[in-house]
Design an enzyme around this catalytic site. Structure first.
Site, short mmCIF file in Angstrom:
data_model
loop_
_atom_site.label_atom_id
_atom_site.label_comp_id
_atom_site.label_asym_id
_atom_site.label_seq_id
_atom_site.Cartn_x
_atom_site.Cartn_y
_atom_site.Cartn_z
CG ASP A 8 -1.67 1.23 1.47
OD1 ASP A 8 -2.40 1.63 0.55
OD2 ASP A 8 -1.54 1.82 2.55
CB SER A 42 -2.32 2.95 -4.14
OG SER A 42 -2.86 4.15 -3.65
CB ALA A 43 -7.50 3.91 -2.95
CE LYS A 193 -5.40 -0.89 -1.44
NZ LYS A 193 -4.47 -0.25 -0.49
CG ASP A 216 -2.06 2.19 6.42
OD1 ASP A 216 -2.43 3.23 6.98
OD2 ASP A 216 -2.23 2.00 5.20
#
Length: 268
Positions: A8, A42-43, A193, A216
């Protein structure tokens, strides 16, 4: 044996002030020198990730929009999953009605569309990510066949928590999850993800048994549960730590570097 590493970005690769520490940068470069792919998951949109990789001096594969867009290190598309037009229109209508104080962002491929580029939340996001928002009408985008890989809602923490629950109940065909107390990510239900990682593993001819992931936050849960080895950052909520197979130092304490040294994947 770990043969590929997934990570991430926010709260994991980056410190709280959005920097990559020298030790973390060293860790990534050493992995690549040892022919172990390092993939960012990642977003974020691609244009919000490239400034990070460029500053690190690396060219690596990306899993963007929490798995909705998977790119090779050359930028070629391995997988692309957009939201359906009808569901998108209904969602935006409901979001505007139930959460009028939220800022709605419409991400499609390499473009980030908003109603107001001067919205303070949008301006702040541009400053953080380095990506540039474009003014557009969402209904027009849909009419033109520009479908979103992701919708992002920015709002106050209490609203964000309530929106996650209420909007998920209204739209079971979507995957709706908080990535930060003030950010709500919305994608097609099939997107996680983990689904993005599955695509990347096929690309490399590797398996989940050979993979390691770092995360996280709540939108990292599927990823952490999917890879054979999974590591929660020290700054992660307890629920995220409980889902991982191990816990490392925080993003402020070179957590990625510390864990890779601990398991002998890189030298100290």
């Amino acid at each position: 044996m770990v043969r590929i590493v997934f990570s991430d970005i926010d709260g994991t690769l980056l410190t709280d002030d959005k920097h990559v520490t020298p030790k973390t940068e060293k860790a990534v470069q050493e992995l690549l020198e040892n022919d172990i792919p390092f993939v960012l998951v990642s977003a974020r949109m691609p244009e919000a990730i490239y400034p990070i990789t460029e500053k690190m001096g690396v060219t690596i594969p990306l899993i963007c929009y929490s798995g909705a867009l998977v790119l090779t290190k050359e930028g070629e598309t391995l997988a692309s999953t957009a939201m359906e037009a009808g569901v998108t229109a209904d969602f935006i209508r409901a979001a505007e009605q139930h959460f009028p104080n939220a800022t709605i962002n419409y991400y499609a491929g390499h473009h980030w569309y908003v109603n107001d580029v001067k919205d303070p939340r949008v301006v702040f996001e541009m400053k953080i990510t380095g990506a540039k928002a474009e003014k557009a009408d969402f209904a027009t985008c849909l009419q033109q066949g520009i479908l979103p890989h992701k919708i992002l809602m920015m709002m106050e923490p209490d609203d964000c928590e309530r929106a996650e629950k209420e909007l998920q109940e209204l739209f079971p065909s979507l995957n709706i999850v908080r990535s930060f107390p003030t950010l709500l990510e919305i994608m097609d239900q099939s997107v996680t993800k983990a689904s993005g990682i599955e695509v990347m593993l096929r690309h490399y001819g590797l398996t989940a048994e050979e993979s390691l992931s770092f995360g996280d936050n709540y939108n990292d849960l599927e990823m952490l549960r999917y890879t054979k080895k999974s590591v929660a950052m020290g700054n992660a909520p307890q629920k995220v730590k409980a889902a991982a197979s191990d816990v490392t130092c925080s993003n402020e304490e070179d957590g990625i570097y510390a864990y890779l040294v601990k398991i002998g994947l890189i030298d100290a």
